[in-house]
Design a protein around this motif. Structure first.
Motif, PDB file in Angstrom:
ATOM      1  N   LEU A   1      14.053  20.015  -4.846  1.00 57.10           N
ATOM      2  CA  LEU A   1      14.735  18.955  -4.104  1.00 57.10           C
ATOM      3  C   LEU A   1      14.781  19.212  -2.601  1.00 57.10           C
ATOM      4  CD1 LEU A   1      17.773  17.927  -6.348  1.00 57.10           C
ATOM      5  CD2 LEU A   1      15.791  16.533  -5.710  1.00 57.10           C
ATOM      6  N   ILE A   2      14.941  20.475  -2.219  1.00 59.49           N
ATOM      7  CA  ILE A   2      15.049  20.782  -0.792  1.00 59.49           C
ATOM      8  C   ILE A   2      13.740  20.484  -0.063  1.00 59.49           C
ATOM      9  CG2 ILE A   2      14.294  23.210  -0.782  1.00 59.49           C
ATOM     10  CD1 ILE A   2      16.765  23.754   1.013  1.00 59.49           C
ATOM     11  N   GLN A   3      12.651  20.388  -0.830  1.00 57.71           N
ATOM     12  CA  GLN A   3      11.360  20.063  -0.222  1.00 57.71           C
ATOM     13  C   GLN A   3      11.283  18.610   0.246  1.00 57.71           C
ATOM     14  OE1 GLN A   3       8.021  21.414  -2.722  1.00 57.71           O
ATOM     15  NE2 GLN A   3       9.428  22.844  -3.697  1.00 57.71           N
ATOM     16  N   VAL A   4      12.137  17.722  -0.312  1.00 57.09           N
ATOM     17  CA  VAL A   4      12.070  16.297   0.025  1.00 57.09           C
ATOM     18  C   VAL A   4      12.358  16.044   1.502  1.00 57.09           C
ATOM     19  CG1 VAL A   4      13.029  14.014  -0.433  1.00 57.09           C
ATOM     20  CG2 VAL A   4      12.572  15.573  -2.331  1.00 57.09           C
TER      21      VAL A   4
ATOM     22  N   ILE B   1       5.049  10.483   2.884  1.00 57.62           N
ATOM     23  CA  ILE B   1       5.371   9.637   1.731  1.00 57.62           C
ATOM     24  C   ILE B   1       4.717  10.198   0.479  1.00 57.62           C
ATOM     25  CG2 ILE B   1       5.198   7.311   0.754  1.00 57.62           C
ATOM     26  CD1 ILE B   1       7.006   7.468   3.199  1.00 57.62           C
ATOM     27  N   TYR B   2       3.460  10.567   0.610  1.00 59.57           N
ATOM     28  CA  TYR B   2       2.685  11.189  -0.470  1.00 59.57           C
ATOM     29  C   TYR B   2       3.395  12.456  -0.965  1.00 59.57           C
ATOM     30  CZ  TYR B   2      -1.642  13.524  -2.288  1.00 59.57           C
ATOM     31  OH  TYR B   2      -2.598  14.177  -3.028  1.00 59.57           O
ATOM     32  N   SER B   3       3.717  13.329  -0.034  1.00 59.50           N
ATOM     33  CA  SER B   3       4.313  14.614  -0.380  1.00 59.50           C
ATOM     34  C   SER B   3       5.718  14.453  -0.962  1.00 59.50           C
ATOM     35  CB  SER B   3       4.359  15.512   0.858  1.00 59.50           C
ATOM     36  OG  SER B   3       4.906  16.760   0.550  1.00 59.50           O
ATOM     37  N   VAL B   4       6.526  13.581  -0.340  1.00 59.44           N
ATOM     38  CA  VAL B   4       7.901  13.372  -0.808  1.00 59.44           C
ATOM     39  C   VAL B   4       7.909  12.777  -2.210  1.00 59.44           C
ATOM     40  CG1 VAL B   4       9.959  11.930  -0.468  1.00 59.44           C
ATOM     41  CG2 VAL B   4       9.028  13.248   1.432  1.00 59.44           C
TER      42      VAL B   4
ATOM     43  N   VAL C   1      12.448  18.180   3.928  1.00 61.30           N
ATOM     44  CA  VAL C   1      11.530  18.996   4.734  1.00 61.30           C
ATOM     45  C   VAL C   1      10.163  18.308   4.842  1.00 61.30           C
ATOM     46  CG1 VAL C   1      10.364  21.223   4.936  1.00 61.30           C
ATOM     47  CG2 VAL C   1      12.723  21.132   4.135  1.00 61.30           C
ATOM     48  N   ALA C   2       9.686  17.776   3.707  1.00 58.19           N
ATOM     49  CA  ALA C   2       8.388  17.101   3.697  1.00 58.19           C
ATOM     50  C   ALA C   2       8.392  15.826   4.545  1.00 58.19           C
ATOM     51  CB  ALA C   2       7.991  16.763   2.267  1.00 58.19           C
ATOM     52  N   LEU C   3       9.552  15.199   4.677  1.00 55.51           N
ATOM     53  CA  LEU C   3       9.676  14.030   5.546  1.00 55.51           C
ATOM     54  C   LEU C   3       9.717  14.427   7.013  1.00 55.51           C
ATOM     55  CD1 LEU C   3      12.248  11.717   3.720  1.00 55.51           C
ATOM     56  CD2 LEU C   3       9.917  11.102   4.365  1.00 55.51           C
ATOM     57  N   LEU C   4      10.395  15.536   7.291  1.00 56.36           N
ATOM     58  CA  LEU C   4      10.656  15.948   8.670  1.00 56.36           C
ATOM     59  C   LEU C   4       9.456  16.610   9.337  1.00 56.36           C
ATOM     60  CD1 LEU C   4      12.777  16.319  10.958  1.00 56.36           C
ATOM     61  CD2 LEU C   4      13.389  18.504   9.878  1.00 56.36           C
ATOM     62  N   ILE C   5       8.813  17.560   8.654  1.00 52.29           N
ATOM     63  CA  ILE C   5       7.784  18.388   9.279  1.00 52.29           C
ATOM     64  C   ILE C   5       6.601  17.581   9.818  1.00 52.29           C
ATOM     65  CG2 ILE C   5       6.115  20.255   8.904  1.00 52.29           C
ATOM     66  CD1 ILE C   5       8.946  21.263   9.204  1.00 52.29           C
ATOM     67  N   PRO C   6       6.010  16.632   9.045  1.00 46.09           N
ATOM     68  CA  PRO C   6       4.879  15.864   9.605  1.00 46.09           C
ATOM     69  C   PRO C   6       5.249  15.100  10.869  1.00 46.09           C
ATOM     70  CG  PRO C   6       4.956  15.607   7.233  1.00 46.09           C
ATOM     71  CD  PRO C   6       6.223  16.309   7.628  1.00 46.09           C
ATOM     72  N   ASN C   7       6.485  14.595  10.925  1.00 48.21           N
ATOM     73  CA  ASN C   7       6.923  13.884  12.130  1.00 48.21           C
ATOM     74  C   ASN C   7       7.076  14.831  13.312  1.00 48.21           C
ATOM     75  OD1 ASN C   7       7.132  11.188  11.092  1.00 48.21           O
ATOM     76  ND2 ASN C   7       8.899  11.854   9.906  1.00 48.21           N
ATOM     77  N   LEU C   8       7.564  16.031  13.051  1.00 45.29           N
ATOM     78  CA  LEU C   8       7.683  17.022  14.122  1.00 45.29           C
ATOM     79  C   LEU C   8       6.303  17.423  14.643  1.00 45.29           C
ATOM     80  CD1 LEU C   8      10.515  19.323  12.687  1.00 45.29           C
ATOM     81  CD2 LEU C   8      10.688  17.726  14.611  1.00 45.29           C
TER      82      LEU C   8
ATOM     83  N   TYR D   1       0.830  -1.207   0.000  1.00 49.62           N
ATOM     84  CA  TYR D   1       0.000   0.000   0.000  1.00 49.62           C
ATOM     85  C   TYR D   1       0.867   1.260   0.000  1.00 49.62           C
ATOM     86  CZ  TYR D   1      -3.955  -3.070   1.012  1.00 49.62           C
ATOM     87  OH  TYR D   1      -4.909  -4.047   0.945  1.00 49.62           O
ATOM     88  N   LEU D   2       1.981   1.208   0.719  1.00 47.91           N
ATOM     89  CA  LEU D   2       2.906   2.348   0.719  1.00 47.91           C
ATOM     90  C   LEU D   2       3.487   2.572  -0.673  1.00 47.91           C
ATOM     91  CD1 LEU D   2       4.878   2.014   4.085  1.00 47.91           C
ATOM     92  CD2 LEU D   2       3.384   3.891   3.408  1.00 47.91           C
ATOM     93  N   PHE D   3       3.855   1.478  -1.347  1.00 45.06           N
ATOM     94  CA  PHE D   3       4.402   1.611  -2.701  1.00 45.06           C
ATOM     95  C   PHE D   3       3.331   2.128  -3.660  1.00 45.06           C
ATOM     96  CE2 PHE D   3       5.478   0.072  -6.978  1.00 45.06           C
ATOM     97  CZ  PHE D   3       6.720   0.675  -7.125  1.00 45.06           C
ATOM     98  N   ALA D   4       2.096   1.643  -3.485  1.00 46.50           N
ATOM     99  CA  ALA D   4       0.990   2.119  -4.316  1.00 46.50           C
ATOM    100  C   ALA D   4       0.809   3.625  -4.152  1.00 46.50           C
ATOM    101  CB  ALA D   4      -0.298   1.385  -3.944  1.00 46.50           C
ATOM    102  N   LEU D   5       0.883   4.093  -2.907  1.00 49.72           N
ATOM    103  CA  LEU D   5       0.788   5.523  -2.613  1.00 49.72           C
ATOM    104  C   LEU D   5       1.945   6.276  -3.259  1.00 49.72           C
ATOM    105  CD1 LEU D   5      -0.490   7.886  -0.952  1.00 49.72           C
ATOM    106  CD2 LEU D   5       0.990   7.188   0.945  1.00 49.72           C
ATOM    107  N   PHE D   6       3.153   5.725  -3.107  1.00 52.57           N
ATOM    108  CA  PHE D   6       4.357   6.378  -3.624  1.00 52.57           C
ATOM    109  C   PHE D   6       4.316   6.508  -5.148  1.00 52.57           C
ATOM    110  CE2 PHE D   6       8.648   6.333  -5.327  1.00 52.57           C
ATOM    111  CZ  PHE D   6       9.289   7.298  -4.572  1.00 52.57           C
TER     112      PHE D   6
END
Length: 392
Positions: A246-249, A131-134, A251-258, A6-11
Motif C-alpha cells: 500500500l505504501i507504494q501507491v 497511473i500504470y504503476s499505482v 510513492v508511485a504517484l509522487l516520484i514520476p512527477n518529481l 484511455y486512462l481507464f483502459a490503462l488503469f
C-alpha cells in the motif's frame, strides 16, 4: 473524454497484472501446509510467472505488429483472467503451477505493451506511468491484503481465495472488448523495430530492471514468511505485506512527477535504492519490522515507475518504446524470477532468513552501481516532454 477512456483502459488493464502473484505470496505458508510442499517448490508459484514475464516479453512486440496494440493487450488480459479463474477447478500444485505459467505469459505481453499504449496516446506525458504503476500496486495490495480473510471466511477454501481475483479480469475484458470495437485497426503497417540488444543504454536499463525485479519479487514472496520467522502471527505477517504494498501507491504517484519537475531521474533512482538498503539493514536490526517494511515499500514504490519511464523517455516512437520495454522486461524479469527462488533455497539450507537478507543487500548495492553508470539527466526528460502528441 477520449483521454479519460484511455486512462481507464490503462488503469483496469494494469490492475490485473499482480493479483495472480501476490494472492499466492500472501498465502505462501498456508499453501506449503495445505499441499505439503517445500519452500523451494512454493517459490516456483511466484517465480514461474515472473520467469514467463521475461521469456515471452519479446513476443509481445511481434504480436502487436501483427494483430494491433489494443487487440494484443485484450488477448493478454483474457489469458490472465482465464488462468486466475481456473484456480477454482482444483486445489493442487499442478493446477497452481499451470495457471502461474499461463498467467505469466499474459502478463509478459501486457507489461511492455502498456508502455507502448502510453507512448501512443500520451506521448508528451511519460509521467502517466504513475497511473500504470499505482493501478498495479492497488491490485497487488488488494490481493495480498484480502486473500487470507477470504480464505478464513470460506472454511479455508484455497481455490476460492486464489480464483476470486478473476473478477478484475472479467471487468477488464469487457471494457477492452468495447474499446477494440470502437477503435478500428489502422490501415497503415506499424514500423518493425528489433530489440536494441547492442545499445549500451538499453543494456543498463535491463540490468537495472533485473536487480529491481529481483528485490521486488523476493520481498513480495518472503516478507510474510520472514515476519512469521520473527514471531509475528499470520494475520500480522499478512498485514506487513499489505503495508509494503500500500505504501507504494502514494510513492508511485509522487516520484514520476518529481522526476518530471526536476529532470534528475538518476538522483531519484539512487534515493529509492538507498531506501531499500535502509529497510534491509533494519530487518537485520532489533527494531519493529514495520519500520523496515515502510522503507522497503518506499524504495520499491519509486523504483518500479522509474523503470517503466526509462524506455518511454529514451525513445521517439510507439514501436521503439515497446521494443525497449520488451528488452528491459525480458532480461529484467528473467533475472528477477530467480530472486524468490534463491531466497527460498537459502532459507531451506540455513533455516534462517538473515543470510538471505544479506544477499538482498548485495543486490541493491549492485543496482545502485548500475544506476550511477546511466547517462540520464534533464535532457532526456525534456526530450520526452517535447514529443508531439500523435493523432488518435
Amino acid at each position: 473524454m477520449k483521454k479519460i477512456l484511455y486512462l481507464f483502459a490503462l488503469f483496469i488493464a494494469a490492475l490485473n497484472l499482480r493479483p495472480i502473484i501476490t494472492s499466492v505470496a500472501s498465502m505462501m505458508s498456508m499453501i506449503q501446509t495445505d499441499l505439503g510442499i517445500s519452500a523451494l517448490t512454493a517459490s516456483l508459484l511466484t517465480t514461474l510467472p515472473v520467469l514467463c514475464m521475461g521469456l515471452f516479453a519479446p513476443v509481445a512486440t511481434t504480436l502487436s505488429q501483427r494483430l494491433g496494440l489494443e487487440r494484443t493487450i485484450f488477448i493478454s488480459l483474457l489469458l490472465i483472467t482465464l488462468a486466475t479463474a481456473l484456480r477454482s477447478v482444483d486445489q493442487s500444485v499442478t493446477v497452481l503451477l499451470a495457471t502461474a505459467l499461463v498467467g505469466g505469459i499474459g502478463i509478459s505481453f501486457t507489461g511492455p505493451l502498456l508502455s507502448s499504449f502510453i507512448k501512443k496516446y500520451f506521448p508528451a506525458s511519460p509521467g502517466i506511468v504513475s497511473i500504470y504503476s499505482v493501478s498495479m500496486t492497488i491490485g497487488a495490495a488488494l490481493a495480498s491484503g484480502l486473500t487470507i480473510p477470504i480464505y478464513n471466511q470460506n472454511q479455508h477454501n484455497l481455490s476460492l481465495a486464489l480464483s476470486c481475483w478473476a473478477a478484475f479480469g472479467f471487468i477488464a475484458v469487457i471494457f477492452w472488448t468495447l474499446l477494440i470495437r470502437k477503435n478500428k485497426p489502422s490501415s497503415s503497417r506499424s514500423q518493425r523495430v528489433k530489440l536494441p540488444l547492442g545499445n549500451k543504454k538499453a543494456i543498463q536499463f535491463t540490468l537495472f530492471f533485473g536487480f529491481m525485479a529481483s528485490m521486488f519479487y523476493s520481498l513480495t514472496a518472503w516478507i510474510s514468511p520472514i515476519a512469521l520467522s520473527f514471531g509475528y502471527s499470520s494475520q500480522n505477517a499478512a498485514m506487513l505485506l499489505t503495508v509494503f504494498t500500500l505504501i507504494q501507491v502514494p510513492v508511485a504517484l509522487l516520484i514520476p512527477n518529481l522526476v518530471n519537475r526536476s529532470g534528475k531521474i538518476k538522483l531519484w533512482l539512487v534515493l529509492c535504492s538507498v531506501s531499500e538498503l535502509i529497510g534491509l539493514v533494519l530487518l537485520l536490526s532489533p527494531v519493529p519490522m514495520l519500520l523496515a517494511v515502510i522503507f522497503l515499500g518506499i524504495g520499491a514504490g519509486g523504483l518500479f515507475p522509474l523503470a517503466l519511464m526509462l524506455p518511454i523517455m529514451a525513445t521517439n516512437t510507439t514501436e521503439e518504446a515497446g521494443s525497449w520495454s520488451a528488452m528491459s522486461q525480458m532480461g529484467g524479469y528473467i533475472m528477477g524470477a530467480f530472486g524468490p527462488l534463491v531466497i527460498g533455497w537459502i532459507f531451506d539450507l540455513s533455516g534462517r532468513f538473515n543470510v538471505s537478507i544479506i544477499a538482498m543487500l548485495v543486490i541493491v548495492t549492485l543496482m545502485i552501481s548500475v544506476q550511477l553508470s546511466m547517462n540520464m539527466g534533464r535532457k532526456a526528460v525534456e526530450a520526452s516532454k517535447g514529443n508531439e502528441p500523435q493523432k488518435n
